[in-house]
Scaffold this active site. Sequence first.
Site, PDB file in Angstrom:
ATOM      1  N   CYS A  13       0.933  -1.195   0.079  1.00  4.75           N
ATOM      2  CA  CYS A  13      -0.194  -0.361   0.000  1.00  4.75           C
ATOM      3  C   CYS A  13       0.832   1.013  -0.121  1.00  4.75           C
ATOM      4  O   CYS A  13       0.738   1.777  -1.149  1.00  4.75           O
ATOM      5  CB  CYS A  13      -0.803   0.487   1.061  1.00  4.75           C
ATOM      6  SG  CYS A  13      -2.172  -1.275   1.106  1.00  4.75           S
ATOM      7  N   SER A  15       4.279   2.084   1.056  1.00  6.37           N
ATOM      8  CA  SER A  15       5.970   2.138   0.716  1.00  6.37           C
ATOM      9  C   SER A  15       5.715   1.769  -1.458  1.00  6.37           C
ATOM     10  O   SER A  15       6.721   3.167  -1.440  1.00  6.37           O
ATOM     11  CB  SER A  15       6.805   1.292   0.498  1.00  6.37           C
ATOM     12  OG  SER A  15       6.513  -0.054   1.454  1.00  6.37           O
TER      13      SER A  15
HETATM   14  P1  4NP Z   1       1.387  -1.494   3.911  1.00  2.78           P
HETATM   15  O1  4NP Z   1      -0.308  -1.632   3.985  1.00  2.78           O
HETATM   16  O2  4NP Z   1       1.934  -1.417   5.099  1.00  2.78           O
HETATM   17  O3  4NP Z   1       1.173  -0.112   4.283  1.00  2.78           O
HETATM   18  O4  4NP Z   1       1.503  -2.222   2.953  1.00  2.78           O
HETATM   19  C1  4NP Z   1      -0.658  -3.015   4.356  1.00  2.78           C
HETATM   20  C2  4NP Z   1      -0.576  -3.679   3.883  1.00  2.78           C
HETATM   21  C3  4NP Z   1      -1.969  -4.772   4.284  1.00  2.78           C
HETATM   22  C4  4NP Z   1      -1.889  -5.264   5.900  1.00  2.78           C
HETATM   23  C5  4NP Z   1      -1.434  -4.514   6.417  1.00  2.78           C
HETATM   24  C6  4NP Z   1      -1.457  -2.559   6.368  1.00  2.78           C
HETATM   25  N1  4NP Z   1      -2.448  -6.491   6.254  1.00  2.78           N
HETATM   26  O5  4NP Z   1      -2.583  -6.732   6.953  1.00  2.78           O
HETATM   27  O6  4NP Z   1      -2.541  -7.826   5.321  1.00  2.78           O
END
Ligand code: 4NP
Length: 163
Positions: A13, A15
Amino acid sequence: MPSLLFVCLDNICRSPLAEGALRAEAARRGLALTVDSAGTGDWHAGEAPDWRAQATARRHGVDVSGLRARQVTSDDFRRFDHVIAMDHENLADLRALAPADATARLSLLLDCVPGRAGQAVADPWFGDQAGFETTWTDVSAAARAIVDALAIPSDTAAGRPCN
Ligand code: 4NP
């Protein structure tokens, strides 16, 4: 050439959006740099960015569909000048993961944005599409500030951005 690695939890999301925004801004300004992104976790390794992140980037003229998630490695702390976390938990995890011979400077992405130092890029995963728009606003402001900082000549190889 300056090198930067953006890091969030899962690298699907925030990065990859930061990577896409910085690639686009550097290209627009004619600045050569190395940029990549990674996650502190490996739950989504090998996956393309979340479709909501892809759609948001596309709306702003940036294609992140070819990026693939990966986990941070100890080598990243030696290969990149700057390892830049999206939030405080990512930063704490990076400090814990950093090997003894790490040379990268660790910081928060929004340290680069005037008035936002010390703030986190909120995790949009559990929210709706509007949250991804907020993410884009944050990462593109940081991308502009990073390119501004890198465009100023520096005599220290790993100097800048942004503190
Ligand atoms: P990111 O967001 O750290 O910005 O890629 C997330 C993507 C997936 C999850 C949590 C945050 N997840 O719990 O699967």
